[in-house]
Design a protein around this motif. Structure first.
Motif, PDB file in Angstrom:
ATOM      1  N   THR A   5       0.559  -1.574  -0.131  1.00 28.17           N
ATOM      2  CA  THR A   5      -0.292  -0.083  -0.232  1.00 28.17           C
ATOM      3  C   THR A   5       0.895   1.405  -0.073  1.00 28.17           C
ATOM      4  OG1 THR A   5      -0.171   0.262   2.045  1.00 28.17           O
ATOM      5  CG2 THR A   5      -1.760  -1.085   1.247  1.00 28.17           C
ATOM      6  N   THR A   6       0.726   2.425  -0.025  1.00 31.54           N
ATOM      7  CA  THR A   6       1.106   3.711  -0.430  1.00 31.54           C
ATOM      8  C   THR A   6      -0.127   4.614   0.088  1.00 31.54           C
ATOM      9  OG1 THR A   6       2.303   5.044  -1.616  1.00 31.54           O
ATOM     10  CG2 THR A   6       0.640   4.435  -2.617  1.00 31.54           C
ATOM     11  N   HIS A   7       0.861   5.690   0.504  1.00 29.74           N
ATOM     12  CA  HIS A   7       0.075   7.083   0.904  1.00 29.74           C
ATOM     13  C   HIS A   7       1.100   8.505   0.423  1.00 29.74           C
ATOM     14  CE1 HIS A   7      -1.963   9.132   4.282  1.00 29.74           C
ATOM     15  NE2 HIS A   7      -2.579   9.688   3.589  1.00 29.74           N
ATOM     16  N   GLY A  19      -4.598  11.902  -6.984  1.00 31.55           N
ATOM     17  CA  GLY A  19      -4.533  12.701  -8.062  1.00 31.55           C
ATOM     18  C   GLY A  19      -2.448  11.679  -8.523  1.00 31.55           C
ATOM     19  N   VAL A  20      -1.604  11.686  -7.764  1.00 30.56           N
ATOM     20  CA  VAL A  20       0.048  11.314  -8.294  1.00 30.56           C
ATOM     21  C   VAL A  20      -0.524  10.176  -8.859  1.00 30.56           C
ATOM     22  CG1 VAL A  20       1.648  10.465  -7.537  1.00 30.56           C
ATOM     23  CG2 VAL A  20       0.643  12.203  -6.003  1.00 30.56           C
ATOM     24  N   ASP A  41      -5.741   7.695  -4.464  1.00 30.36           N
ATOM     25  CA  ASP A  41      -7.490   8.569  -3.970  1.00 30.36           C
ATOM     26  C   ASP A  41      -7.111   9.590  -3.077  1.00 30.36           C
ATOM     27  OD1 ASP A  41      -7.270   7.972  -0.995  1.00 30.36           O
ATOM     28  OD2 ASP A  41      -8.894   6.153  -1.941  1.00 30.36           O
ATOM     29  N   GLY A  42      -8.511  10.025  -2.958  1.00 31.24           N
ATOM     30  CA  GLY A  42      -8.984  11.946  -2.439  1.00 31.24           C
ATOM     31  C   GLY A  42      -8.146  11.806  -0.807  1.00 31.24           C
ATOM     32  N   ARG A  45      -4.293   7.926  -0.765  1.00 36.72           N
ATOM     33  CA  ARG A  45      -4.019   6.309  -1.327  1.00 36.72           C
ATOM     34  C   ARG A  45      -4.309   5.266  -2.059  1.00 36.72           C
ATOM     35  NH1 ARG A  45      -3.190   5.281   4.273  1.00 36.72           N
ATOM     36  NH2 ARG A  45      -3.984   6.840   6.299  1.00 36.72           N
ATOM     37  N   ILE A  46      -3.328   4.800  -2.276  1.00 42.28           N
ATOM     38  CA  ILE A  46      -3.487   3.473  -3.195  1.00 42.28           C
ATOM     39  C   ILE A  46      -3.901   2.082  -1.789  1.00 42.28           C
ATOM     40  CG2 ILE A  46      -3.309   2.400  -4.890  1.00 42.28           C
ATOM     41  CD1 ILE A  46      -1.988   3.898  -5.956  1.00 42.28           C
ATOM     42  N   GLY A  47      -5.217   1.575  -1.433  1.00 44.15           N
ATOM     43  CA  GLY A  47      -5.256   0.249  -1.152  1.00 44.15           C
ATOM     44  C   GLY A  47      -4.278  -0.389  -0.912  1.00 44.15           C
ATOM     45  N   GLU A  48      -4.172  -0.895  -2.175  1.00 45.65           N
ATOM     46  CA  GLU A  48      -3.250  -1.853  -2.711  1.00 45.65           C
ATOM     47  C   GLU A  48      -2.558  -1.538  -3.675  1.00 45.65           C
ATOM     48  OE1 GLU A  48      -3.367  -6.587  -2.482  1.00 45.65           O
ATOM     49  OE2 GLU A  48      -4.851  -5.897  -1.111  1.00 45.65           O
ATOM     50  N   ILE A  49      -1.275  -1.454  -4.408  1.00 43.88           N
ATOM     51  CA  ILE A  49      -0.706  -2.097  -5.244  1.00 43.88           C
ATOM     52  C   ILE A  49      -0.293  -3.208  -6.620  1.00 43.88           C
ATOM     53  CG2 ILE A  49       0.729  -0.557  -5.279  1.00 43.88           C
ATOM     54  CD1 ILE A  49       0.476   0.905  -7.256  1.00 43.88           C
ATOM     55  N   GLY A  50      -0.514  -3.441  -7.554  1.00 46.05           N
ATOM     56  CA  GLY A  50       0.464  -4.508  -7.593  1.00 46.05           C
ATOM     57  C   GLY A  50      -0.511  -6.027  -7.678  1.00 46.05           C
ATOM     58  N   PRO A  51       0.539  -7.199  -7.834  1.00 48.32           N
ATOM     59  CA  PRO A  51      -0.105  -8.374  -7.853  1.00 48.32           C
ATOM     60  C   PRO A  51      -0.975  -7.915  -5.850  1.00 48.32           C
ATOM     61  CG  PRO A  51       1.805  -8.387  -8.167  1.00 48.32           C
ATOM     62  CD  PRO A  51       1.791  -7.206  -7.908  1.00 48.32           C
ATOM     63  N   GLU A  52      -1.795  -8.985  -5.888  1.00 49.11           N
ATOM     64  CA  GLU A  52      -1.958  -9.649  -4.502  1.00 49.11           C
ATOM     65  C   GLU A  52      -1.037  -9.743  -3.369  1.00 49.11           C
ATOM     66  OE1 GLU A  52      -5.264 -12.412  -2.466  1.00 49.11           O
ATOM     67  OE2 GLU A  52      -6.162 -11.818  -4.129  1.00 49.11           O
TER      68      GLU A  52
END
Length: 110
Positions: A5-7, A19-20, A41-42, A45-52
């Motif tokens: 995940t990322t923030h 919007g990054v 997102d607003g 965050r991206i809650g999960e990126i990439g393969p599971e």
């Protein structure tokens, strides 16, 4: 196997960086192969990126910081931020980015 995940927080405004564009790549045959991409997102965050699940190895997360600041009409120094990290046995990896037009920092989050 792990997930990512990322923030992204904008230190200049004290708000989440919405919007990054973010790209995750993995090392393949000595080079970097894109695995997934997303947009924050607003809440920045991206809650999960990439393969599971990410297997052990080295990965890169690339943040399109130049476009983010350009859309806001803000001059910046770093057109992109690339963070290379290693995945081991952890179940969850969080790679946050604290961003400003002329500096950035990161750490292994939780």
């Amino acid at each position: 196997m792990s997930h990512l995940t990322t923030h992204v927080l904008d230190a200049m405004t004290g708000t989440p960086a919405e919007g990054v564009a973010v790209t995750l790549s993995g090392r393949e045959d000595g080079g970097w192969e894109p695995l997934a991409s997303g947009v924050t997102d607003g809440d920045g965050r991206i809650g999960e990126i990439g393969p599971e699940r990410l297997s052990r190895g080295d990965y890169q997360v690339r943040f399109d910081t130049g476009m983010y600041f350009q859309r806001r009409g803000v001059e910046s120094f770093y057109p992109e931020v690339v963070i290379t990290f290693s995945v081991g046995d952890g179940a969850h990896y969080h790679v946050p980015l604290l961003l400003s037009p002329f500096a950035y920092s990161t750490y292994r989050g939780s």
